[in-house]
Scaffold this motif. Structure first.
Motif, PDB file in Angstrom:
ATOM      1  N   MET A 268       1.156  -1.182  -0.110  1.00 44.83           N
ATOM      2  CA  MET A 268      -0.284   0.441  -0.360  1.00 44.83           C
ATOM      3  C   MET A 268       0.613   1.052   0.066  1.00 44.83           C
ATOM      4  O   MET A 268      -0.009   2.873  -0.033  1.00 44.83           O
ATOM      5  N   GLU A 269       2.151   0.955   0.648  1.00 43.03           N
ATOM      6  CA  GLU A 269       2.991   2.414   0.843  1.00 43.03           C
ATOM      7  C   GLU A 269       3.836   2.300  -0.456  1.00 43.03           C
ATOM      8  O   GLU A 269       3.407   3.842  -0.381  1.00 43.03           O
ATOM      9  N   ALA A 270       3.795   1.445  -1.091  1.00 44.78           N
ATOM     10  CA  ALA A 270       4.571   1.743  -2.488  1.00 44.78           C
ATOM     11  C   ALA A 270       3.254   2.168  -3.354  1.00 44.78           C
ATOM     12  O   ALA A 270       3.598   3.068  -4.631  1.00 44.78           O
ATOM     13  N   GLN A 271       1.707   2.197  -3.136  1.00 50.00           N
ATOM     14  CA  GLN A 271       1.193   2.095  -4.376  1.00 50.00           C
ATOM     15  C   GLN A 271       0.901   3.814  -3.801  1.00 50.00           C
ATOM     16  O   GLN A 271       0.519   4.498  -5.161  1.00 50.00           O
ATOM     17  N   ALA A 272       1.089   4.124  -2.726  1.00 47.19           N
ATOM     18  CA  ALA A 272       1.346   5.633  -2.563  1.00 47.19           C
ATOM     19  C   ALA A 272       2.029   6.693  -3.340  1.00 47.19           C
ATOM     20  O   ALA A 272       2.007   7.555  -3.650  1.00 47.19           O
ATOM     21  N   ARG A 273       3.064   5.800  -3.347  1.00 51.93           N
ATOM     22  CA  ARG A 273       4.264   6.568  -3.478  1.00 51.93           C
ATOM     23  C   ARG A 273       3.989   6.626  -4.816  1.00 51.93           C
ATOM     24  O   ARG A 273       4.210   7.649  -5.198  1.00 51.93           O
TER      25      ARG A 273
ATOM     26  N   GLY B  57       1.561   6.840  -6.339  1.00 52.13           N
ATOM     27  CA  GLY B  57       0.483   7.897  -7.001  1.00 52.13           C
ATOM     28  C   GLY B  57       1.121   9.005  -6.588  1.00 52.13           C
ATOM     29  O   GLY B  57       0.919  10.078  -7.349  1.00 52.13           O
ATOM     30  N   ARG B  58       1.757   9.515  -5.457  1.00 51.67           N
ATOM     31  CA  ARG B  58       2.198  10.922  -5.448  1.00 51.67           C
ATOM     32  C   ARG B  58       3.010  10.991  -6.999  1.00 51.67           C
ATOM     33  O   ARG B  58       3.391  12.566  -7.293  1.00 51.67           O
ATOM     34  N   THR B  59       3.911  10.262  -7.579  1.00 55.23           N
ATOM     35  CA  THR B  59       4.911  10.285  -8.399  1.00 55.23           C
ATOM     36  C   THR B  59       4.045  10.490  -9.477  1.00 55.23           C
ATOM     37  O   THR B  59       4.600  11.813 -10.170  1.00 55.23           O
ATOM     38  N   VAL B  60       2.882   9.777  -9.750  1.00 50.51           N
ATOM     39  CA  VAL B  60       2.368  10.548 -11.170  1.00 50.51           C
ATOM     40  C   VAL B  60       1.498  11.499 -11.247  1.00 50.51           C
ATOM     41  O   VAL B  60       1.174  12.155 -11.744  1.00 50.51           O
ATOM     42  N   ALA B  61       1.019  11.883  -9.590  1.00 47.01           N
ATOM     43  CA  ALA B  61       0.551  13.840  -9.315  1.00 47.01           C
ATOM     44  C   ALA B  61       1.153  14.578  -9.394  1.00 47.01           C
ATOM     45  O   ALA B  61       1.315  15.449 -10.055  1.00 47.01           O
ATOM     46  N   LEU B  62       2.993  14.083  -9.518  1.00 47.11           N
ATOM     47  CA  LEU B  62       4.140  15.352  -9.797  1.00 47.11           C
ATOM     48  C   LEU B  62       4.618  15.625 -10.874  1.00 47.11           C
ATOM     49  O   LEU B  62       4.416  16.864 -11.753  1.00 47.11           O
ATOM     50  N   VAL B  63       4.337  14.593 -11.919  1.00 44.81           N
ATOM     51  CA  VAL B  63       4.354  14.525 -13.200  1.00 44.81           C
ATOM     52  C   VAL B  63       3.402  15.273 -14.201  1.00 44.81           C
ATOM     53  O   VAL B  63       3.520  16.318 -14.333  1.00 44.81           O
ATOM     54  N   GLN B  64       1.784  14.456 -14.109  1.00 42.12           N
ATOM     55  CA  GLN B  64       1.445  15.098 -14.114  1.00 42.12           C
ATOM     56  C   GLN B  64       0.846  17.501 -14.434  1.00 42.12           C
ATOM     57  O   GLN B  64       0.187  17.673 -14.970  1.00 42.12           O
ATOM     58  N   GLU B  65       1.085  17.732 -12.952  1.00 42.34           N
ATOM     59  CA  GLU B  65       1.508  18.735 -12.404  1.00 42.34           C
ATOM     60  C   GLU B  65       2.536  19.160 -12.846  1.00 42.34           C
ATOM     61  O   GLU B  65       1.962  20.688 -13.749  1.00 42.34           O
TER      62      GLU B  65
END
Length: 88
Positions: A47-52, A54-62
């Motif tokens: 779950m922690e790896a999936q959250a990380r 997800g945050r990486t994808v959000a930063l790239v999208q930003e």
């Protein structure tokens, strides 16, 4: 979804087995209401790896969105501008 009353936590071997066999968080209730959640270390790490991720994808999208809005400029132009500004 696995649910157990808090009083069953006394049987830690059974609860541990339940966490590992179910492969998902186990919800613990107190007086019939959700109180806490326990899970195996493997499930937590996943779950922690999936959250990380997800945050990486959000930063790239930003970053992609910032480029689309014209809020970014070429790195070479930025460095040139800074050199000119500070006489470097």
């Amino acid at each position: 979804m696995q649910m157990v009353p808090v009083k069953e936590l006394k049987d830690s071997v059974r609860i541990s087995r339940l966490c590992h066999e179910s492969g998902e968080p186990v919800h613990v209730t107190k007086n019939g209401y959700a109180d806490m959640v326990i899970m195996s270390a493997e499930v937590f790490e996943e779950m922690e790896a999936q959250a990380r991720a997800g945050r990486t994808v959000a930063l790239v999208q930003e970053g992609i969105d910032a480029v689309a809005r014209g809020e970014c400029r070429d790195a070479f132009e930025a460095v040139s501008s800074l050199r000119s500004k500070y006489g470097l």
